[in-house]
Design an enzyme around this catalytic site. Structure first.
Site: not given
Lengths: 284, 284
Positions: B31, B62, B86, B106, B137-138, B155-157
Site C-alpha cells: 500500500q 485505541h 502503528d 502485521e 499475513d494475519g 485492528d485492520s484497515t
C-alpha cells in the site's frame, strides 16, 4: 463542472458536500440562508454558511433534542421551542398526543418560510393546531414568562451571530423562571472536539449550572455537524433524565424513531473522560 | 501556498485537513504510506489515502478497541493483535500487568518502521518484552493456531485492499478456533452511516455471528473517520461485555484514560435504531 458546498469546521479542517443544485439563496435581516440539493444528504440548508439540517440525518438531532426530555417527563403539556425554524423539533413534539400547546419562537421568519417551501420533511407540522408561531427574539420572549412551560427546547444556531443571546446567563435565568416547578430545559450544547466549539460548550454549561440544580449532558452521532460528536444539555428543577425515565411507558406510546430508543437514552449520558473533565461532570 | 490532505468519505463527501508539512511518502509492497503534520491533528498517517491514526484523537480508537474487552475479561493473559502496525493497540495492552504475552501480526513491516520513526506516540511500546512481532499475513497466521489466545483484536484497515481477508468467513472461523474457551474477538467494525461502509459492516457482522454465540456491537465518536460514527464488534464464546463487566475491579487498576470509562463502556453498546435494524441487533 462540479459544485461543492464547503464548511470550515476550523480554519484547518473542511467538510465538503457535492451539490446537485443550489435551490435558494438570500439574505434575511439576520443571516444568509442557502438551500442545496445533494446526492448524499438530500436537501440541506445552511445559515451563514453553517450546516443546519440535512434530509438524510436530521432525524438524529431531532430525535435526541425531543425524545430524551419527553421520555424523562411524559406528562409534559406545554412546550416552548426557541429557534428551530426548520420545524423538525416541532414535528417530533406533535407526535405526543399528551402535549397540549407548543410555542415556537423563531427570530427569523424567512427561515420558516424557506423551510416550508424547500424542506417539507421537517416543516410539515408547523400548522398543527397546538402550535403557535412567534417571530420574535427568544431572549426577549422568555423575559416576560413565568412558571408557564414544562419544557423549553433551545434549538439554536451556534453562539456566533444571531444565536449569541441564547447562550447568555440572562437567558438561562429567564428560562428557569419561565419553567414550571418540574420544568426541563434542553439545549443544543455544541461539540467538545474542536476548540472553539468546546469553549462555547464549557461556557454554556457553566452558566446553566448557576441556575439549575440538575445539569446533565448527553451526546449523539451527527455526522454533518463539526466533528460529528454533538452534545445536548439537559437541565431541570427536579427531573432526573435517567432515574425518572419510564422506558416501558415511553415504549407503550408506540412512537417509531430511527435513532432514539430508551437504552440509547441511558447510554447517551455516559460521556468520555475528556469531555467529563471539560465540564466537571460525573457519569451516573 | 496552502497544502490540504483530502479524503473522499464517499464520492460526494470530502474531509480535508490543512497540512503543515508532508513528512513521508512511499509505496510498500502492499500500500501507499503517507505521513503528514498538521495544526489541528498533529501528525497523522494514511494508507492508500485513507486516514489511519492522528495524534489528536488516536486515544479514542485505541481506548475503545482495548479497554472494552479487557474490562470485560480482566484475567486475559495472551493476546493476538492482527494489523495495528502503528502500535497504539499494543501500547494500551501493555498497560495491563496481568497480560503475559502479546503477539502482533502485521502484514506490512514498512508501516511499523514508519510509525516507529514518525509516530512514537503510538509505537513506543512495540519493544515491550511481552510483545512478539510477526510480519505475516494475519489470515494465514491464525490458520495454524488453536485454543491459544484469550483475546484477538483485529485492528485492520477497511475491507478494500490488503485488509480484505480479515473480513472473510474463513478468517472469523479460524479466530474462533484460535481463541481459548472464554476467548473474545474484537474488531474494528466500520461505520453504519455511509452506504459502502455500512455494507461492509453488515457483511462482517453476519459472518461473525455464524461462529460466535455472543455478538455485540459498540460505538465511539471518532471525528477523523468517515462520518465520525465508528463501530466495534465484540464477539465471544462466553463473556458478556456488560454482565461480566466488573467496574470496580477495572477502576482499581488505576489505568488513566482520556476516552474510556466503565459507564461509557455500558452506554457504548446501546445503538441507535437505524443501526440495530441493519444488523438485527437488540440493545440489552
Amino acid at each position: 463542472m462540479e459544485l461543492w458546498y464547503t464548511e470550515e469546521h476550523t480554519e484547518n479542517v473542511r467538510f465538503s458536500i457535492k451539490i446537485k443544485k443550489q435551490l435558494y439563496s438570500a439574505n434575511s435581516p439576520y443571516q444568509k440562508i442557502d438551500v442545496f440539493d445533494s446526492e448524499e444528504f438530500g436537501r440541506f440548508f445552511t445559515l451563514d454558511g453553517l450546516m443546519m439540517v440535512t434530509e438524510k440525518d436530521e432525524f438524529i438531532y431531532h430525535d435526541m433534542i425531543v425524545h430524551v426530555p419527553m421520555a424523562a417527563k411524559p406528562d409534559t403539556k406545554k412546550v416552548l421551542v426557541i429557534g428551530g425554524g426548520d420545524g423538525g423539533t416541532v414535528r417530533e413534539l406533535t407526535r405526543y398526543s399528551s402535549i397540549e400547546e407548543i410555542h415556537m419562537v423563531e427570530i427569523d421568519k424567512m427561515v420558516v418560510d424557506v423551510c416550508r417551501e424547500f424542506l417539507p420533511q421537517t416543516a410539515l407540522k408547523l400548522d398543527d393546531p397546538r402550535v403557535s408561531l412567534y417571530f420574535e427574539d427568544g431572549l426577549k420572549f422568555v423575559r416576560s414568562r413565568q412558571n408557564e412551560y414544562d419544557l423549553i427546547i433551545v434549538d439554536s444556531t451556534d453562539p456566533f451571530g444571531p444565536g449569541e443571546g441564547l447562550f447568555t446567563k440572562e437567558f438561562y435565568g429567564n428560562c428557569f423562571k419561565a419553567l414550571s416547578e418540574e420544568g426541563i430545559l434542553v439545549n443544543q450544547h455544541e461539540s467538545p472536539y474542536y476548540q472553539s466549539y468546546a469553549n462555547a460548550m464549557k461556557r454554556a454549561h457553566k452558566r446553566i449550572k448557576e441556575y439549575f440544580p440538575n445539569c446533565r449532558v448527553y451526546q449523539a452521532h451527527i455526522p454533518t455537524y463539526p466533528s460529528g460528536h454533538w452534545l445536548f444539555g439537559f437541565a431541570s428543577k427536579k427531573v432526573d433524565p435517567i432515574l425518572d425515565l419510564d422506558a416501558e411507558k415511553w415504549n407503550s406510546l408506540g412512537i417509531e424513531t430511527k435513532y432514539y430508543n430508551t437504552e440509547l437514552h441511558k447510554g447517551s449520558f455516559a460521556l468520555p473522560n475528556y469531555v467529563k473533565e471539560m465540564i466537571e461532570y460525573e457519569n451516573k
